[in-house]
Design an enzyme around this catalytic site. Structure first.
Site, PDB file in Angstrom:
ATOM      1  N   ASP A  74      -8.624  -6.844  11.180  1.00 55.87           N
ATOM      2  CA  ASP A  74      -7.153  -6.157  11.252  1.00 55.87           C
ATOM      3  C   ASP A  74      -6.312  -7.444  11.509  1.00 55.87           C
ATOM      4  O   ASP A  74      -6.512  -8.469  12.005  1.00 55.87           O
ATOM      5  CB  ASP A  74      -7.031  -5.301  12.408  1.00 55.87           C
ATOM      6  CG  ASP A  74      -5.830  -4.341  12.539  1.00 55.87           C
ATOM      7  OD1 ASP A  74      -5.227  -4.159  11.491  1.00 55.87           O
ATOM      8  OD2 ASP A  74      -5.163  -3.870  13.721  1.00 55.87           O
ATOM      9  N   HIS A  97      -3.271  -9.769   2.734  1.00 57.78           N
ATOM     10  CA  HIS A  97      -4.597  -9.068   2.487  1.00 57.78           C
ATOM     11  C   HIS A  97      -5.329 -10.142   1.535  1.00 57.78           C
ATOM     12  O   HIS A  97      -6.690 -10.237   1.670  1.00 57.78           O
ATOM     13  CB  HIS A  97      -4.286  -7.602   1.741  1.00 57.78           C
ATOM     14  CG  HIS A  97      -3.730  -6.648   2.406  1.00 57.78           C
ATOM     15  ND1 HIS A  97      -4.553  -6.426   3.995  1.00 57.78           N
ATOM     16  CD2 HIS A  97      -2.728  -5.778   2.358  1.00 57.78           C
ATOM     17  CE1 HIS A  97      -3.458  -5.405   4.153  1.00 57.78           C
ATOM     18  NE2 HIS A  97      -2.561  -5.121   3.446  1.00 57.78           N
ATOM     19  N   LEU A 128     -28.938 -10.612   3.659  1.00 59.59           N
ATOM     20  CA  LEU A 128     -28.007  -9.861   4.746  1.00 59.59           C
ATOM     21  C   LEU A 128     -27.660  -8.489   3.902  1.00 59.59           C
ATOM     22  O   LEU A 128     -27.315  -8.546   2.715  1.00 59.59           O
ATOM     23  CB  LEU A 128     -26.703 -10.756   4.785  1.00 59.59           C
ATOM     24  CG  LEU A 128     -25.506 -10.209   5.266  1.00 59.59           C
ATOM     25  CD1 LEU A 128     -25.789 -10.170   6.751  1.00 59.59           C
ATOM     26  CD2 LEU A 128     -24.217 -11.028   4.914  1.00 59.59           C
TER      27      LEU A 128
HETATM   28  C1  IPE Z   1      -7.956  -0.126  10.767  1.00 63.94           C
HETATM   29  O1  IPE Z   1      -7.009  -0.771  10.802  1.00 63.94           O
HETATM   30  C2  IPE Z   1      -8.557   0.138   9.482  1.00 63.94           C
HETATM   31  C3  IPE Z   1      -9.223  -1.397   8.845  1.00 63.94           C
HETATM   32  C4  IPE Z   1      -9.190  -2.579   9.487  1.00 63.94           C
HETATM   33  C5  IPE Z   1      -9.552  -1.186   7.457  1.00 63.94           C
HETATM   34  P1  IPE Z   1      -5.434  -0.306  10.954  1.00 63.94           P
HETATM   35  O2  IPE Z   1      -4.662  -1.254  11.028  1.00 63.94           O
HETATM   36  O3  IPE Z   1      -5.426   1.051   9.696  1.00 63.94           O
HETATM   37  O4  IPE Z   1      -5.464   0.414  12.359  1.00 63.94           O
HETATM   38  P2  IPE Z   1      -4.338   1.214  13.029  1.00 63.94           P
HETATM   39  O5  IPE Z   1      -3.574   2.141  12.140  1.00 63.94           O
HETATM   40  O6  IPE Z   1      -3.442   0.098  13.590  1.00 63.94           O
HETATM   41  O7  IPE Z   1      -4.996   1.829  14.288  1.00 63.94           O
HETATM   42  C1  IPE Z   2      -6.049  -4.816   8.166  1.00 66.47           C
HETATM   43  O1  IPE Z   2      -4.903  -5.417   8.164  1.00 66.47           O
HETATM   44  C2  IPE Z   2      -6.322  -4.594   6.645  1.00 66.47           C
HETATM   45  C3  IPE Z   2      -6.144  -3.047   6.443  1.00 66.47           C
HETATM   46  C4  IPE Z   2      -6.098  -2.195   7.186  1.00 66.47           C
HETATM   47  C5  IPE Z   2      -6.432  -2.570   4.895  1.00 66.47           C
HETATM   48  P1  IPE Z   2      -3.503  -4.528   8.407  1.00 66.47           P
HETATM   49  O2  IPE Z   2      -2.686  -4.328   7.053  1.00 66.47           O
HETATM   50  O3  IPE Z   2      -3.617  -3.428   9.095  1.00 66.47           O
HETATM   51  O4  IPE Z   2      -2.584  -5.558   9.156  1.00 66.47           O
HETATM   52  P2  IPE Z   2      -1.547  -5.333  10.315  1.00 66.47           P
HETATM   53  O5  IPE Z   2      -2.446  -4.457  11.165  1.00 66.47           O
HETATM   54  O6  IPE Z   2      -0.407  -4.312   9.806  1.00 66.47           O
HETATM   55  O7  IPE Z   2      -1.018  -6.429  10.941  1.00 66.47           O
HETATM   56 MG    MG Z   3      -3.661  -3.051  11.201  1.00 65.81          MG
END
Ligand code: IPE
Ligand code: IPE
Ligand code: MG
Length: 245
Positions: free
Chosen positions: A20, A37, A131
């Site tokens: 995240d 990303h 792995l």
């Molecule tokens: C959780 O992250 C999903 C992934 C890392 C793929 P999100 O960014 O979607 O989660 P919330 O919305 O902050 O809970």
């Molecule tokens: C995690 O990073 C990746 C996915 C959920 C696909 P985020 O896109 O949720 O990044 P933040 O949480 O908005 O910073």
């Molecule tokens: Mg996120």
């Protein structure tokens, strides 16, 4: 913190990571979210490499949730393109390192090209066992549990399962993760301290580790630190300390 300090006999068997913070990383730098990303994929490679080095047997990465389908079209398309190019690019690396790739989630919802590439990589790496790398794609734990309940109910109805025999293993075998052991260590980057619908059943006794680094800033050293922290914990599984001795 170096790898040397880790106890090689106590490496978690199954590490799962909620990757995240890509959007925030990009925003902090003045870039579009999708750049975050893109950057995040380099961290994936480093973490996979570190897990191979350490002898982690199972690594499960939360890459896209069922809820992430609600994001703007542009971001979803970019994520899918990134997934496709990463799968193409990393196949050689997986051959080199003998990594077996699998996926969990409602992968039927992924674009055709991604599905095809995913199947190709899964098939090409299916005999490796260095792995076991699992990508959670279009994954939601509640959806997974609902599907399991439906499959089990159908079998009960058809007299294939006796309702009195339903136990942990019945549930386990009907989840996407039927080939995976329970999670030992769950890491979430970016400072958020929630599970966001990730492997609710499988983390029943996982050790949770939340760190403040945004995913791109999460290095091998941070992973070692997480494992070092894990090694200092006493996993009692309901028993007393004395019983474990
Ligand atoms: C959780 O992250 C999903 C992934 C890392 C793929 P999100 O960014 O979607 O989660 P919330 O919305 O902050 O809970
Ligand atoms: C995690 O990073 C990746 C996915 C959920 C696909 P985020 O896109 O949720 O990044 P933040 O949480 O908005 O910073
Ligand atoms: Mg996120």
């Amino acid at each position: 913190m170096t790898e040397l300090k880790l106890d090689k006999s106590k490496i978690p068997k199954h590490v799962a990571i909620i990757m995240d913070g890509n959007g925030r990383w990009a925003k902090n730098k003045g870039f579009k979210r999708v750049i975050g990303h893109e950057k995040g994929t380099t961290t994936v490679n480093k973490i996979v490499e570190a897990c191979v080095e350490l002898g982690v047997e199972y690594l499960t990465l939360f890459a896209f949730s069922t809820e992430n389908w609600q994001r703007p079209k542009y971001e979803i398309n970019s994520l899918m393109k990134l997934l496709l190019s990463s799968l193409r690019k990393e196949l050689n690396n997986m051959h080199d390192k003998k990594i077996k790739l699998s996926a969990i989630g409602n992968t039927a919802k992924l674009p055709e090209k991604v599905k095809k590439q995913l199947e190709e990589v899964k098939d090409a790496t299916k005999n490796y066992d260095k792995l076991k790398l699992t990508l959670a794609l279009s994954y939601g734990s509640r959806e997974e549990i609902i599907n399991a309940v439906k499959k089990i109910s159908q079998k009960v109805k058809n007299n294939l399962i006796d309702i009195n025999t339903i136990d942990d293993s019945t549930i386990n075998t009907h989840l996407y993760t039927h080939n995976l052991p329970d999670v030992d260590l769950l890491i979430r980057t970016s400072g958020e301290q929630r599970i966001s619908n990730f492997m609710l059943w499988q983390i029943a006794y996982a050790e949770l580790y939340f760190c403040k680094e945004l995913y791109y800033d999460f290095t091998k050293e941070h992973l070692f630190e997480a494992i070092n922290n894990f090694q200092k914990r006493e996993r009692r599984f309901g028993k007393t300390s004395e019983q474990l001795k």
